[in-house]
Design an enzyme around this catalytic site. Structure first.
Site, mmCIF file in Angstrom:
data_model
loop_
_atom_site.group_PDB
_atom_site.id
_atom_site.type_symbol
_atom_site.label_atom_id
_atom_site.label_comp_id
_atom_site.label_asym_id
_atom_site.label_seq_id
_atom_site.Cartn_x
_atom_site.Cartn_y
_atom_site.Cartn_z
ATOM 1 N N ASP A 33 -63.459 42.160 -42.890
ATOM 2 C CA ASP A 33 -64.325 43.258 -42.450
ATOM 3 C C ASP A 33 -65.791 42.862 -42.594
ATOM 4 O OD1 ASP A 33 -65.019 45.727 -41.518
ATOM 5 O OD2 ASP A 33 -64.399 46.846 -43.293
ATOM 6 N N ASN A 81 -57.749 49.084 -33.237
ATOM 7 C CA ASN A 81 -58.926 48.400 -32.663
ATOM 8 C C ASN A 81 -59.065 48.580 -31.153
ATOM 9 O OD1 ASN A 81 -58.947 45.565 -34.999
ATOM 10 N ND2 ASN A 81 -60.120 47.483 -35.057
#
Ligand code: FPP
Length: 253
Positions: A33, A81
């Site tokens: 991340d 996503n």
């Protein structure tokens, strides 16, 4: 990329012997991340953060076998996503294609076995073909298993497991009372892999985000403020060292 020719069994024995920290994690899973924030801090487009993120992938894949890691799972694209802007999704798929095209031969030469988890059938045909080819080419390798999570989400995975079990019950292949943890695990995307011992998340966020929710039931969690593009061999070694200090109890004591 050159992998350190460490003898994993010797390394594991040495680390477990008592004078150093505990045994290394067999399976490390990483929530990568912070690519976007890395780019933003440099006034760069987000794709540059993802590109730099692929370099970090190369570094950790190179370092992991030397740390005694047998399985490395990377959360490369989640089932959520797809909600990102279309051009970012397209950039991420482009980077995946490029990674597979340019890295597979070297991964294979270095004894890395590739596996993929997630609903990969929903990816585009050329990508699924590349995944099949990579899986087949590297199937017999034993240095380390690299698992890429692609279109992966635990809820989706557990729904697919539930549907498979329901179909098996309906067909009389398994009785409801015979459904146990082993029956679920045999149908998970990770079937045959050890559960993650260590889950790392970068960028200061402290949540699992639908990643390996069943498998990580007893995993140690390590959160680091480092953004994924800045993560590398030293960061991985530091996380493994933190893991080695932990006292794992699996619900006992
Ligand atoms: C999170 O950063 C990262 C991702 C959503 C994708 C991770 C992908 C890569 C590292 C590149 C592709 C990987 C391979 C194996 C080819 P973010 O964009 O959510 O960052 P932010 O939270 O700072 O915005």
């Amino acid at each position: 990329m050159s992998l350190r020719p460490a003898n994993r069994d010797q390394l594991r024995d040495a680390l477990a012997a008592g004078d150093g920290p505990g045994a290394p994690p067999r399976h490390v899973a990483i929530i990568m991340d912070g690519n976007g924030r890395w780019a933003k801090a440099r006034h760069l487009p987000r794709v540059m953060g993802h590109r730099k993120g692929v370099e970090a992938v190369r570094k950790v894949v190179e370092a992991a076998p030397g740390l005694g890691i047998e399985v490395l799972t990377l959360y490369a694209f989640s089932s959520e996503n797809w909600r990102r802007p279309a051009d970012e999704v397209s950039d991420l798929m482009g980077l995946l294609r490029h990674y597979l095209r340019t890295e597979i031969a070297e991964l294979h030469a270095n004894g890395i076995r590739l596996r993929f988890i997630g609903d990969t059938a929903a990816l585009s045909d050329d990508v699924t073909l590349m995944l099949d080819q990579a899986r087949t080419l590297t199937a017999a390798n034993t240095k380390m298993t690299l698992v890429l999570a692609l279109n992966y989400g635990s809820h989706d995975e557990l729904l697919r497991v539930t549907r498979a079990l329901a179909a098996d019950v309906a067909a009389g292949r398994i009785a409801p009372a015979a459904i146990d943890a082993a029956a679920v695990e045999a149908r998970l995307d990770t079937a045959g892999l050890p559960p993650p011992d260590l889950v790392i998340r970068t960028s200061g966020e402290q949540r699992l985000s639908n990643f390996l929710m069943w498998q990580a039931a007893y995993a140690e969690l390590v959160f680091t403020d480092e953004l994924w593009p800045d993560f590398g061999a030293a960061s991985l070694a530091a996380a493994v060292a933190t893991f080695s200090q932990r006292d794992r109890r699996y619900g006992g004591r």
